[in-house]
Design an enzyme around this catalytic site. Structure first.
Site, short mmCIF file in Angstrom:
data_model
loop_
_atom_site.label_atom_id
_atom_site.label_comp_id
_atom_site.label_asym_id
_atom_site.label_seq_id
_atom_site.Cartn_x
_atom_site.Cartn_y
_atom_site.Cartn_z
N SER A 220 -2.79 -7.81 2.97
CA SER A 220 -2.99 -7.64 4.42
C SER A 220 -3.37 -8.97 5.06
O SER A 220 -2.94 -9.27 6.18
CB SER A 220 -4.11 -6.62 4.69
OG SER A 220 -3.75 -5.36 4.20
N HIS B 133 0.84 -1.21 0.00
CA HIS B 133 0.00 0.00 0.00
C HIS B 133 0.87 1.25 0.00
O HIS B 133 0.59 2.21 -0.72
CB HIS B 133 -0.89 0.05 1.26
CG HIS B 133 -1.90 -1.04 1.37
ND1 HIS B 133 -2.02 -1.84 2.48
CD2 HIS B 133 -2.86 -1.47 0.51
CE1 HIS B 133 -3.02 -2.69 2.32
NE2 HIS B 133 -3.53 -2.50 1.12
N ARG C 171 -1.98 -5.97 -8.50
CA ARG C 171 -0.83 -6.84 -8.23
C ARG C 171 -0.66 -7.89 -9.31
O ARG C 171 0.38 -8.03 -9.90
CB ARG C 171 -1.00 -7.54 -6.87
CG ARG C 171 -0.95 -6.59 -5.68
CD ARG C 171 -1.44 -7.26 -4.43
NE ARG C 171 -2.84 -7.70 -4.58
CZ ARG C 171 -3.59 -8.16 -3.63
NH1 ARG C 171 -3.09 -8.30 -2.42
NH2 ARG C 171 -4.83 -8.52 -3.84
N LYS D 146 -15.39 -8.35 3.90
CA LYS D 146 -14.34 -8.57 4.90
C LYS D 146 -14.78 -8.07 6.28
O LYS D 146 -15.43 -7.03 6.38
CB LYS D 146 -13.05 -7.82 4.50
CG LYS D 146 -12.43 -8.30 3.21
CD LYS D 146 -11.21 -7.46 2.87
CE LYS D 146 -10.58 -7.83 1.53
NZ LYS D 146 -9.56 -6.87 1.09
#
Ligand code: PNS
Length: 157
Positions: A127, A16, A89, A40
């Site tokens: 994360s 990040h 990514r 989430k």
């Protein structure tokens, strides 16, 4: 021009931070926005995540942090951001990211989404992987700032 970088940041990683640092060079102002991802359940509350990000970006003069309970586009409008930044990514990120970009465009036609390719060394980083490694006692100093390690250790101590 003002840009908004939305995400869960649960917690912020060096991946990040890489996107934040590069985006802060591209725009007059950058707002890092902690939003709710309905898929989430966060480990850290929004205030903790905001503190973690603020410490990590203290060296950036044109970047600030906020958290927002609603839609990303409403957060962008509130901060007068014309651009939403998202990091990509791997190819598998793309489908979901493109869908979000298209959805956001239908909600706010004036706001553009710009994708930044994550730097190579962070293309594997997430994360959730950081949380898993930390929970199992593995090393994470190469993945997240020191103060985040302290916060993660406090959870599973
Ligand atoms: O870091 P993440 O979890 O990939 O970030 C996803 C996030 C928080 C940017 C996304 O879930 C989001 O935009 N949430 C806010 C609600 C919203 O605007 N939904 C409509 C977009 S499809």
């Amino acid at each position: 021009m003002i840009a908004l970088y939305p995400g869960s940041f649960d917690p912020i990683t060096y991946g990040h931070l890489d996107i934040i640092e590069r985006a802060s060079l591209m725009f007059d102002e950058l707002v890092v926005a902690i939003l709710n991802n309905p898929q989430k359940q966060p480990t850290f509350d929004a205030v903790q995540r905001q503190q973690q990000i603020e410490l990590a970006i203290a060296h950036l003069t044109n970047t600030r942090v906020t958290h927002f309970p609603g839609l990303t586009v409403d957060c962008a409008r509130q901060h007068k951001a014309q651009v939403i930044i998202r990091g990509l990514r791997v190819l598998s990120d793309f489908e979901h990211e493109l869908q979000m970009a298209h959805t956001n465009k239908t909600l706010a036609a004036e706001i553009e989404t710009i994708f930044l390719a994550t730097s190579n060394e962070y293309s594997f980083l997430s994360s959730s992987a950081v949380r898993e490694i930390a929970r199992l006692g593995g090393p994470i100093a190469h993945l997240v700032p020191t103060h985040v390690i302290t916060d993660l250790k406090a959870i599973w101590a």
